[in-house]
Scaffold this active site. Structure first.
Site, PDB file in Angstrom:
ATOM      1  N   SER A 140      14.840  87.944  50.092  1.00 45.15           N
ATOM      2  CA  SER A 140      13.760  88.541  49.315  1.00 45.15           C
ATOM      3  C   SER A 140      12.437  88.225  49.987  1.00 45.15           C
ATOM      4  O   SER A 140      12.299  87.204  50.672  1.00 45.15           O
ATOM      5  CB  SER A 140      13.770  87.958  47.893  1.00 45.15           C
ATOM      6  OG  SER A 140      12.597  88.304  47.187  1.00 45.15           O
ATOM      7  N   TYR A 153      12.600  81.083  41.677  1.00 43.57           N
ATOM      8  CA  TYR A 153      13.177  82.141  42.499  1.00 43.57           C
ATOM      9  C   TYR A 153      12.670  82.028  43.939  1.00 43.57           C
ATOM     10  O   TYR A 153      13.461  82.087  44.892  1.00 43.57           O
ATOM     11  CB  TYR A 153      12.821  83.499  41.912  1.00 43.57           C
ATOM     12  CG  TYR A 153      13.530  84.665  42.563  1.00 43.57           C
ATOM     13  CD1 TYR A 153      14.868  84.921  42.290  1.00 43.57           C
ATOM     14  CD2 TYR A 153      12.862  85.520  43.435  1.00 43.57           C
ATOM     15  CE1 TYR A 153      15.523  85.993  42.871  1.00 43.57           C
ATOM     16  CE2 TYR A 153      13.510  86.597  44.023  1.00 43.57           C
ATOM     17  CZ  TYR A 153      14.843  86.819  43.747  1.00 43.57           C
ATOM     18  OH  TYR A 153      15.497  87.883  44.338  1.00 43.57           O
TER      19      TYR A 153
END
Length: 249
Positions: A140, A153
Site C-alpha cells: 500500500s 495500518y
C-alpha cells in the site's frame, strides 16, 4: 494470457474483495487455488463456485499453527505450493494515536504484519525444497507515508514491505519475490474508510477506486515470465506504464 496449469496458489484473505477476485483469476488461468480466510461460509461458497481446483481452508493468519497447517493441507491436496499471495489485511482501528484502543492496534499488527510473516515462514521450506516459487505481498502507499488515523495500518504495511524485501534479499536467487501496491480498490475496506470520515481517503468518491478484478489480473500477470524484470520490487498500479504492460485500462 498467463497459463498456470498445474500450479498451486495459496491466497490469504480469500473470502471477498481482492482475495476472491484473485482466486477466480488464478483458477481461470488453470491454477489450483487454496482459499484461506477466517470466514468459513464465504470461502466454502467460493470453492464450490470454482470447483475441484479450489480448496477452502479456514485460517486465522495471525495464528502461526493455523497458517502452518493450512500450507501443509495445500501441499497434501495439490502436491505442492508454487505461489503465495499475502493478501489478508485489516484497516481497523481508524483513530488518532491519542485515542485508539491499544488491543485493537495490536490486533492489526497481528494480521497485517505477523500474518504475512506466518505465511512466508510456512511456505518458504516448501518452495525452497522444490527449487522455486513466487511470493507476492499486497502492499500500500500507506507503507511509505503516514495517513491520518491509520497508524496501525501504515506501521504494519511498512513492516510487511520490509519483510518482503528481506525475503528477496535472502532468497531472491531462487524465488520470485514482489510486492503489489494497488492504490485504492472498490472493496469493503474502502466502505469502512468512508464510514470513518477520517483522513483524505475517506473523502474519495466510490468511482475513484479501481475494481478488484484489475488487481487480480495484475497478480496473475506477476506470476508470468513477463514480470521477471520486476523481481524484488514493489509494483504500483498507479503507474500508467505498468498498467499498459498488464493490459489494464
Amino acid at each position: 494470457m498467463t497459463d498456470l496449469t498445474g500450479k498451486t496458489v495459496l491466497i490469504t484473505g480469500a473470502s471477498r474483495g481482492i482475495g476472491a477476485a484473485a482466486a477466480r483469476a488464478y483458477a481461470a488461468a488453470g491454477a489450483n487455488v487454496a482459499l484461506l480466510a477466517r470466514g468459513t461460509d464465504a470461502i466454502a461458497e467460493l470453492a464450490g463456485e470454482i470447483g475441484e481446483q479450489a480448496l477452502a481452508i479456514p485460517c486465522d493468519v495471525a495464528r502461526w499453527h493455523e497458517m502452518a497447517t493450512a500450507v501443509q493441507a495445500t501441499v497434501d491436496t495439490f502436491g505442492g505450493l508454487d505461489v503465495l499471495v499475502g493478501n489478508a489485511g485489516v484497516i481497523d482501528p481508524i483513530a488518532p494515536l491519542s485515542e485508539g484502543e491499544p488491543d485493537a492496534w495490536g490486533a492489526a499488527i497481528d494480521v497485517n504484519l505477523k500474518g504475512i510473516y506466518h505465511g512466508i515462514r510456512a511456505a518458504l521450506p516448501v518452495m525452497l525444497g522444490r527449487g522455486g516459487g513466487t511470493v507476492i505481498t499486497l502492499s500500500s502507499g500507506a507503507a511509505h507515508r503516514p495517513v491520518e488515523g491509520w497508524s496501525a495500518y501504515c506501521a504494519s504495511k511498512a513492516g510487511a514491505k520490509m519483510l518482503t524485501d528481506a525475503v528477496h534479499h535472502e532468497h531472491g536467487r531462487t524465488l520470485r519475490v514482489m510486492g503489489l501496491s494497488p492504490g485504492t480498490v472498490a472493496t469493503q475496506m474502502q466502505r469502512d474508510i468512508k464510514t470513518s470520515g477520517i483522513g483524505p481517503v475517506a473523502a474519495l468518491e466510490w468511482e475513484a477506486h479501481i475494481p478488484p478484478e484489475w488487481v487480480a489480473k495484475a497478480l496473475v500477470w506477476m506470476c508470468d515470465a513477463a514480470a521477471d524484470d520486476l523481481r524484488g520490487t514493489e509494483l504500483s498500479l498507479r503507474d500508467d506504464t505498468l498498467r499498459a504492460r498488464i493490459g489494464l485500462s
